[in-house]
Write an enzyme that holds these catalytic residues in place. Structure first.
Site, PDB file in Angstrom:
ATOM      1  N   SER A  52       0.836  -1.193   0.000  1.00 35.14           N
ATOM      2  CA  SER A  52       0.000   0.000   0.000  1.00 35.14           C
ATOM      3  C   SER A  52       0.877   1.252   0.000  1.00 35.14           C
ATOM      4  O   SER A  52       1.804   1.384   0.789  1.00 35.14           O
ATOM      5  CB  SER A  52      -0.901   0.000   1.237  1.00 35.14           C
ATOM      6  OG  SER A  52      -1.695   1.160   1.271  1.00 35.14           O
ATOM      7  N   GLY A  53       0.551   2.172  -0.911  1.00 27.59           N
ATOM      8  CA  GLY A  53       1.308   3.409  -1.007  1.00 27.59           C
ATOM      9  C   GLY A  53       2.444   3.370  -1.995  1.00 27.59           C
ATOM     10  O   GLY A  53       3.189   4.346  -2.120  1.00 27.59           O
ATOM     11  N   THR A 112      -2.181   1.852  -7.990  1.00 24.74           N
ATOM     12  CA  THR A 112      -3.383   2.401  -8.625  1.00 24.74           C
ATOM     13  C   THR A 112      -3.020   3.403  -9.704  1.00 24.74           C
ATOM     14  O   THR A 112      -3.609   3.421 -10.792  1.00 24.74           O
ATOM     15  CB  THR A 112      -4.275   3.048  -7.559  1.00 24.74           C
ATOM     16  OG1 THR A 112      -4.606   2.077  -6.566  1.00 24.74           O
ATOM     17  CG2 THR A 112      -5.544   3.580  -8.185  1.00 24.74           C
ATOM     18  N   ASN A 136      -0.926   5.201   2.899  1.00 17.94           N
ATOM     19  CA  ASN A 136      -1.294   5.726   1.588  1.00 17.94           C
ATOM     20  C   ASN A 136      -2.573   6.533   1.722  1.00 17.94           C
ATOM     21  O   ASN A 136      -3.508   6.122   2.408  1.00 17.94           O
ATOM     22  CB  ASN A 136      -1.486   4.573   0.592  1.00 17.94           C
ATOM     23  CG  ASN A 136      -1.713   5.076  -0.824  1.00 17.94           C
ATOM     24  OD1 ASN A 136      -1.550   6.262  -1.093  1.00 17.94           O
ATOM     25  ND2 ASN A 136      -2.086   4.187  -1.714  1.00 17.94           N
ATOM     26  N   SER A 157      -5.438   4.501  -0.947  1.00 23.63           N
ATOM     27  CA  SER A 157      -5.138   3.076  -0.995  1.00 23.63           C
ATOM     28  C   SER A 157      -6.339   2.298  -1.509  1.00 23.63           C
ATOM     29  O   SER A 157      -7.468   2.480  -1.052  1.00 23.63           O
ATOM     30  CB  SER A 157      -4.756   2.573   0.401  1.00 23.63           C
ATOM     31  OG  SER A 157      -4.541   1.188   0.392  1.00 23.63           O
ATOM     32  N   SER A 158      -6.097   1.412  -2.483  1.00 21.93           N
ATOM     33  CA  SER A 158      -7.155   0.534  -2.984  1.00 21.93           C
ATOM     34  C   SER A 158      -7.382  -0.588  -1.975  1.00 21.93           C
ATOM     35  O   SER A 158      -6.465  -1.359  -1.688  1.00 21.93           O
ATOM     36  CB  SER A 158      -6.758  -0.048  -4.349  1.00 21.93           C
ATOM     37  OG  SER A 158      -6.600   0.966  -5.302  1.00 21.93           O
ATOM     38  N   GLY A 184      -0.101  -5.999  -2.564  1.00 22.32           N
ATOM     39  CA  GLY A 184       1.156  -6.698  -2.382  1.00 22.32           C
ATOM     40  C   GLY A 184       1.226  -7.377  -1.031  1.00 22.32           C
ATOM     41  O   GLY A 184       0.281  -7.367  -0.229  1.00 22.32           O
ATOM     42  N   GLU A 207       1.710  -8.049   2.684  1.00 18.37           N
ATOM     43  CA  GLU A 207       1.484  -7.143   3.809  1.00 18.37           C
ATOM     44  C   GLU A 207       1.867  -7.820   5.113  1.00 18.37           C
ATOM     45  O   GLU A 207       1.582  -9.004   5.321  1.00 18.37           O
ATOM     46  CB  GLU A 207       0.012  -6.702   3.878  1.00 18.37           C
ATOM     47  CG  GLU A 207      -0.397  -5.750   2.769  1.00 18.37           C
ATOM     48  CD  GLU A 207      -1.796  -5.196   2.993  1.00 18.37           C
ATOM     49  OE1 GLU A 207      -2.462  -5.650   3.954  1.00 18.37           O
ATOM     50  OE2 GLU A 207      -2.213  -4.317   2.219  1.00 18.37           O
TER      51      GLU A 207
END
Length: 1477
Positions: free
Chosen positions: A161-162, A166, A210, A213-214, A445, A447
């Site tokens: 994330s971040g 996206t 992020n 973040s998605s 990804g 985590e």
């Protein structure tokens, strides 16, 4: 030579460091096997000892620093990868780097100017191996592979994330929309891009890592047709984080859509939602973050609503959607509290007034259209089946809160699924079955957090599957390369994570035990963990499963990326994700159509839908749809899809956790590199033969190490013969069919041998040169000694002769001097006597003459000054009156202009005054011409007066100076003057002084008047330049609108020919009708006559003056066409004329014939037939243009005829069709340029940048690098003829020949080639900025020569006057920059001074990409680049705008008188039915 020998004194190595992970060090002494210590010196100067048991990794040569492909490094290991990424990211600001088949993208946390349309144009159609790493390059590779091999492609974008996943996915989709939507100009690409803001608003949220973040994974399949155009798309989503709807951690936010709705609560249409600030809702205030810096929720909602509209979601459906989302917020404010055995539902006090206790529940019920009392009842009670009977049991407070939150999550999940389904319906292919697709996978990804739960477990499981697929694909590509080169290779061992996957999804794996525990009536997280311990620790220990020492409610899984500890709390609840059936039944009975639709369709959803329903009768069936089961099925479908496509990988890296721009944290970067599989790619490459050279490249680089005859044709034989002597170990290299392969480190070894051979050669050269210099020095010293002796002796002899000569000269001088002194004394006495007599006599005469002259001069001066003053006063008054008239007329003209502009904006006013508008415009044009003539006359008068005043002023000043000099002269002693004469003289002097003062004042006034005129002239020139700039901009906009209108017409024709669905055709017809109305309005306002008069100068003046001319009573030399033959005339002359016949005609013959027919009908008084024939001719010419849309000769022919027809009608029969002809001329010109640009587009870069016109210049300069081309990528054709400058000149020559044959004006040819040379310069320049292999000294010399060939061609045809040569200046300066010195401060100043056509970003980019292609050259230092950047602070864009269009101007020239006798009409036209009149 063994690799251990590379550990010599001065070698660079990498040593571990706790802060920087790896730091550079240098060996202070040679390493020999058996030594106990290594003596190292760190980069900071410290000296430390290293252990030889674990030798540190070697550093790569300096020439490989900043390499754009990690697999091209000689030593492939973790520190080399980390250092190369750091150098590219921090020193060169390059966020993209290749790693074999993987594109590593580092998030810069900054806006970079590398994603514009000009960058897309630069990457479109280019080979991946030629361009700098970019997300567009990966998209282009996938697109071209799909078109070429007709096989589906996938782009897998992953990262934590971040890291920018996206954004990368959005840019990828944007690239496909541009390159795949330009062919047919459909609206599908617009809809594909419109899906991004919708999914971001309902699926993205702010997290600690992020801001956008998605919180779900998505796989978008973009479908393409046979021609490579986008015809549809489809989206699949994975594992939406529904728990975020009801809970957010500190500093995090809920999904963006909730805050967007709260920000728009004051809008009129949103007031019915009863929304408040996000701080007052429980579901949005838990994280404490209400606003994201740099974002505007209100504008984001408008963007979301616009996207819904583009995708066909009607405004009423959008409001239904917003009502459901608002209801979820109000549901969170329903507070449930237990009191004994009863539960009370009341309002959260922080939100509304305490008197309205049921307001949140009432608003929720009203928004969803359900019964509030039933909802309140079933939120606090549940139904149980006991012994065949249904019992209602009250729930505890905690159970009721969980039921409320479960309902909120379920509603949001169903709404999310409905939105995705609605988007897929809008994006579904409407032109038949898609031929192939490119899938873009934007997935989370690996985590790992301090506390990891069910979501992290599923995410990491998905990454395990993707990593396995990635490893196998990389291994497969390596295997294909070795097989293609016919190498004898052994199987490469790589880490397979199948055991970890079996632990999770295998029989009696973690998911099976979890689903089994969910089926148990009293299943719990603790019992599930105990089962895990028993199964994977006690009975059969698993190598990837462990138990924490200090916890019995957690477990540890050894993933491929890291070891993760999971807390079991909440696993069962999140896996069940249940909601009670009674609440669902209430929602099914909703009065809202959308709410009922969401839950009525729930039983028909696929097995991969999220959530399940619990009821008393179906307790066993609910567990078939657990979240884990659904996720495994969807992931299995995804893996099957990916395995059936050709994958392309993008790994996004987050450089730091502070979200600071261009800040590199090596610890975080290494952690992500290990997790995303980049280092695994490096390891697989290093296990085989990572360094690969073609025989020609190896021969060019290492020819000094080879023995025997050295010929480029025998490169392979020479390499095979020399390598065994250079590298004794045959296992370190291998010979293929076209390449020679080396293991890791062998290229560095060869570089060392090459450097040693060069050093020995340099020593020999130095010894020879030093001996030669010593001999030369001795010879020079010997010659100098003899020369000095000779000159010394000669000097002594000359000195003696000089003394003798001086002695004789002294005697002669004495004699002559004495004689001269006596003679001079005599002459002086005689001259003095004569002079005294002359002065005495002349003084008396001059005194008398002076008096007479003074009196005469005073009289003349008075007369002249008085006359001059009178004339000057008259001129000043006249100039003031003229200036005042000009000011008043200009003010009136400006008022009239403002009035016209305001009237032009009013369509209603235009409809009322449509007929009178042109008359007013003609009057205004006449008035403007009259004012221009008056202004020119005044300017000439002013210049004449200024010259006269200057002449008179100079004469007066000369007279004044003469008088003053006479007055200042002192009178010589003379006879006594009488008092009367003295008084008269005094009065005359006073009068003269007064007149002199008056003259000075008049001169000052004249100077002030002239300065005021200069100021007025400057102001007029400034206003004129501003108006000219405004007119140019208006002209550019107008021609752009014409181009857009032509595109819309072509778009409509394409869609109509393909017989699309009725709704698509009707929608496009409405759009075309609206555009037509817009253009009709545009043509009628003042902008139309302004632009038309500027595109066709003097046309408007001709139209204005024509009505005043009396129509001749009888005109001869015309052609008569009967009414029944008009269709046949148009058909034979325009529509159905053959190409060979048309090109053999005289220039402008069809237009001349048509004009004579129109003129005859007009002169005969039949205005209707003349107009009809003229309109039919214009329509036929437009159809002919569309028919020959790709033929240069025919397009030029009809351009000539349209322009000639326009000029003839303007000269003799002006009417409203002249406007249409003006627009048609512009369209023909644009079509002509479009044809030539299409032919030039694919040959510009190969011809200007890649072709070697100077043979052999770059043959010896081969870069130390390895081809990074992917397996299966499109190779350049070897046998085909590569484009050269001759190809470009051939296309330009074809256009020039066509324009010359049709006798088009020179100015029009200059404008056309000005546009084309700009395209050539922009395309080549943009490609140069994106290709590192082109930025070298030798390549710059080649490019400069190619550009000079183009310049010479343009000058040879006289096209330089229109600016065609000047547009090449940026490319010329760019290649000159590659050839100048780049070391000192003076060089930096010279670069900034000479590269005036380049911006600072462009200069820095070229200097950054500059690559030395020989050992004699060096890289440009960072200090030099910073120096250049400081001296030239220009914030302009990086690339040139390839799509820039210069407006065209058609200069009006009255054609000669035309008659039928002058025309030679061939019989092949079959128009003998025309009669001469």
């Amino acid at each position: 030579m063994a690799t251990l020998e590379l550990y010599s004194k001065g070698a660079n190595v990498w040593v571990p460091d706790p802060d920087a992970v790896w730091v550079s060090a240098q060996l202070l002494q040679d390493y020999r096997p058996g030594e106990k210590h290594l003596l190292l010196q760190l980069s900071n100067g410290n000296v430390r000892l290293g252990s030889p048991s674990d030798l540190p990794p070697l550093g790569n040569p300096d020439i490989l620093e900043g390499e754009n492909d990690l697999t091209a490094l000689s030593f492939l290991h973790e520190p080399a990868v980390l250092h190369n990424l750091r150098v590219r990211f921090l020193d060169y600001s390059s966020i993209y780097t290749y790693c074999g088949i993987v594109l590593v993208a580092i998030n810069p946390y900054d806006q970079l100017p590398i994603y514009g349309e000009e960058v897309i144009d630069a990457y479109s159609g280019q080979d991946m191996a030629d361009m700098e790493p970019h997300i567009f390059s990966v998209a282009e590779e996938a697109y071209r592979t799909m078109i070429r091999e007709e096989k589906n492609q996938s782009i897998i974008i992953s990262g934590e994330s971040g890291s920018g996943k996206t954004v990368s996915a959005k840019f990828t989709m944007r690239y496909f929309a541009v390159v795949g939507g330009a062919a047919q100009q459909t609206s599908v690409e617009e809809r594909v891009l419109a899906s991004n803001p919708i999914m971001e608003s309902i699926g993205n949220a702010k997290t600690t890592r992020n801001d956008n973040s998605s919180r779900f994974g998505k796989y978008i399949e973009i479908g393409f047709g046979r021609k490579g155009d986008i015809i549809g798309a489809n989206m699949r989503t994975y594992l939406l984080e529904k728990s975020r709807v009801v809970f957010q951690a500190s500093t995090e936010r809920n999904y963006h859509i909730f805050y967007q709705l709260c920000a728009s609560r004051e809008l009129p249409e949103m007031r019915s939602l009863k929304l408040d600030a996000p701080e007052n809702f429980r579901y949005t205030n838990q994280g404490g973050e209400m606003q994201i810096p740099g974002t505007d929720d209100l504008s984001d909602l408008e963007r979301t609503r616009s996207a819904f509209t583009i995708l066909g979601v009607q405004p009423d459906q959008q409001m239904e959607l917003f009502r459901i989302l608002s209801a979820v917020l109000h549901l969170g404010n329903v507070n449930i509290q237990a009191s004994g055995c009863l539960l009370f539902i009341f309002l959260h006090n922080s939100c509304f007034d305490s008197q309205a206790e049921d307001r949140s529940l009432a608003v929720f019920s009203k928004l969803l259209g359900v019964e509030g009392s039933q909802l309140a009842h079933w939120l606090c009670h549940r139904r149980l089946a006991v012994g065949g009977e249904m019992l209602v049991k009250p729930m505890t407070g905690q159970q009721a809160v969980e039921a409320r939150d479960a309902l909120a999550k379920h509603i949001y999940g169903q709404l999310f699924a409905w939105t995705v389904q609605r988007l897929n319906s809008a994006l579904r292919a409407q032109q038949g079955r898609t031929k192939s697709f490119v899938g873009v996978l934007d997935i989370y990804g690996f985590e790992t957090f301090e506390r990891n739960s069910f979501e992290q477990f599923c995410i990491n499981y998905a990454n395990e599957k993707l990593q396995q697929q990635f490893n196998r694909h990389v291994f497969h590509l390596e295997q294909e390369e070795y097989i293609r080169e016919e190498l004898a290779w052994s199987r490469i061992e790589f880490s397979d994570n199948q055991q970890c996957i079996d632990l999770i999804e295998g029989q009696l794996g973690m998911f099976d035990l979890l689903d089994e525990e969910c089926r148990m009536p009293k299943g719990s997280d603790e019992s599930w963990v105990r089962k895990l311990y028993d199964q994977h620790l006690s009975s059969k220990p698993h190598p990837h499963f462990r138990k924490p020492r200090m916890s019995n409610s957690a477990f540890i899984v050894l993933h491929f990326a890291d070891t993760v500890q999971y807390e079991c709390d909440g696993f069962l609840d999140k896996n069940r994700d249940t909601v009670f059936e009674e609440l669902i039944n209430i929602l099914k009975a909703s009065q809202s159509e959308l709410v009922a639709e969401l839950f009525q369709q729930q039983r028909n959803v696929s097995p991969v839908a999220n959530g399940s329903i619990r009821s008393g009768k179906r307790a066993a069936r609910e567990h078939k749809l657990t979240v884990g089961f659904q996720f495994r099925q969807s992931l299995q479908m995804l893996m099957e899809t990916l395995n059936s496509t050709t994958p392309h990988y993008v790994r996004c890296i987050k450089p730091n956790d502070l979200k600071e721009p261009f800040l590199f944290d090596p610890k975080r970067t290494v952690q992500q590199l290990r997790a995303c599989g980049v280092l695994e790619t490096i390891r697989i490459s290093a296990a085989g033969y990572p360094s690969r050279w073609t025989y020609e490249e190896f021969f060019s680089r290492y020819r000094i190490l080879l023995r025997g005859p050295q010929s480029q044709d025998q490169a392979q034989a020479a390499c095979r013969q020399a390598l065994p002597q250079l590298i004794p170990d045959p296992d370190q290299y291998c010979f293929g069919k076209t390449k020679v392969f080396f293991r890791a480190g062998q290229v560095a070894l060869l570089e060392r041998l090459r450097a040693e051979r060069l050093r020995v050669a340099a020593v020999i050269i130095q010894s020879q040169v030093r001996g030669w210099l010593a001999r030369i020095r001795y010879t020079r010293i010997h010659w100098a000694t003899l020369t000095i002796q000779r000159y010394s002796r000669g000097a002594l002899a000359r000195r003696l002769a000089l003394i003798l000569r001086y002695t004789r000269a002294a005697l002669v001088i004495q004699k002559t001097y004495r004689m001269m002194v006596v003679r001079q004394l005599f002459l002086m006495i005689r001259q003095a006597t004569v002079t005294i007599q002359a002065f005495a006599r002349g003084m008396l005469e001059r005194r008398r003459y002076r008096l007479l002259v003074a009196e005469r001069a005073a009289v003349l001066l008075q007369a002249t000054v008085r006359g001059w003053l009178a004339r000057q006063a008259y001129r000043r008054v006249r100039a003031a009156v003229v200036f005042m008239q000009c000011c008043i007329r200009r003010k009136a003209a400006r008022r009239q202009l403002l009035k016209l502009k305001s009237e032009a904006r009013s369509v209603e006013r235009y409809r009322e005054l449509n007929k009178g508008m042109e008359v007013k415009l003609m009057q205004l044009q006449l008035k403007a011409d009259q004012e221009a003539r008056e202004s020119a006359a005044l300017r000439e008068t002013l210049m004449a007066e200024r010259e006269a005043s200057s002449a008179e002023l100079a004469a007066l000043r000369a007279t004044i100076q003469k008088l003053e000099s006479q007055l200042q002269e002192k009178p010589q002693p003379g006879p006594v003057i009488s008092e009367k004469e003295a008084e008269e003289r005094r009065r005359a002097e006073e009068k003269a002084a007064q007149e002199i003062l008056q003259l000075k004042e008049v001169g000052l006034q004249t100077i002030n008047t002239l300065s005021s005129f200069y100021l007025v002239r400057n102001a007029v020139s400034q206003v004129t330049s501003a108006l000219r700039a405004e007119v140019d901009e208006e002209r550019r906009k107008y021609q752009g609108l014409l181009r857009e209108f032509t595109r819309l017409e072509q778009r409509y024709d394409n869609l109509r020919e393909m017989s699309l669905l009725t709704e698509v055709i009707s929608w496009l017809q409405r759009e075309t009708a609206l555009n037509a109305i817009f253009f009709n309005v545009l043509f009628s306002v003042s902008l139309r006559w302004r632009v038309s008069s500027l595109v066709f100068p003097s046309a408007l003046a001709t139209e204005t003056s024509s009505p005043a001319q009396s129509k001749p009573s009888a005109v001869t030399g015309l052609l008569e066409c009967r009414k029944r033959d008009e269709t046949k005339l148009i058909k034979n002359l325009v529509t159905d004329i053959r190409v060979d016949s048309a090109l053999s005609l005289a220039p402008g013959l069809p237009a001349s014939v048509l004009f004579l027919c129109v003129r005859q009908a007009d002169c005969s008084g039949d205005q209707a037939r003349a107009r009809s024939l003229c309109s039919a001719a214009v329509t036929a010419m437009k159809a002919a243009l569309k028919k020959h849309v790709s033929d240069i000769d025919m397009t030029v022919l009809w351009l000539k005829n349209i322009c000639l027809f326009h000029d003839l009608l303007t000269q003799h029969s002006p009417n409203d069709l002249i406007r249409t002809l003006s627009d048609l001329s512009i369209q023909a010109y644009q079509q002509l340029l479009s044809i030539t640009e299409t032919r030039l587009q694919n040959i510009i870069v190969p011809a200007l940048l890649e072709s070697e016109t100077i043979q052999g210049l770059s043959g010896s300069a081969v870069k130390l690098a390895v081809s990074r081309k992917r397996a299966g990528s499109d190779p350049r054709t070897v046998g085909g003829e590569a484009p050269t400058m001759a190809s470009v000149l051939r296309e330009l020559g074809a256009l020039h020949t066509a324009l010359t044959q049709q006798a088009l004006p020179k100015t029009l040819m200059e404008q056309a080639f000005h546009q084309l040379t700009y395209l050539i310069c922009a395309s080549a320049f943009n490609s140069l900025l994106l290709r590192k292999d082109m930025c070298s000294w030798s390549r710059g010399l080649q490019i400069r020569y190619n550009v000079s060939v183009l310049e010479e061609w343009l000058r040879g045809r006289g096209l330089q006057a229109g600016g065609a040569v000047a547009t090449l200046e940026p490319l010329i300066q760019a290649v000159q920059l590659l050839q100048v010195g780049k070391k000192t401060e003076a060089d930096a100043q010279g670069i900034v001074r000479t590269c005036s056509a380049l911006s600072s970003q462009q200069i820095v980019k070229i200097l950054t990409l500059y690559t030395p292609h020989s050992d004699l050259d060096e890289r440009v230092t960072l200090n030099f680049i910073r120096s250049v950047q400081v001296q030239s602070a220009d914030p302009s864009q990086l690339l040139m705008d390839v799509r820039r269009v210069f407006p065209v101007i058609f200069l009006y020239s009255p054609p000669p008188v035309l008659s039928a006798e002058q025309l030679v009409i061939p019989d092949s036209l079959k128009i003998s039915f025309l009669r001469k009149a």
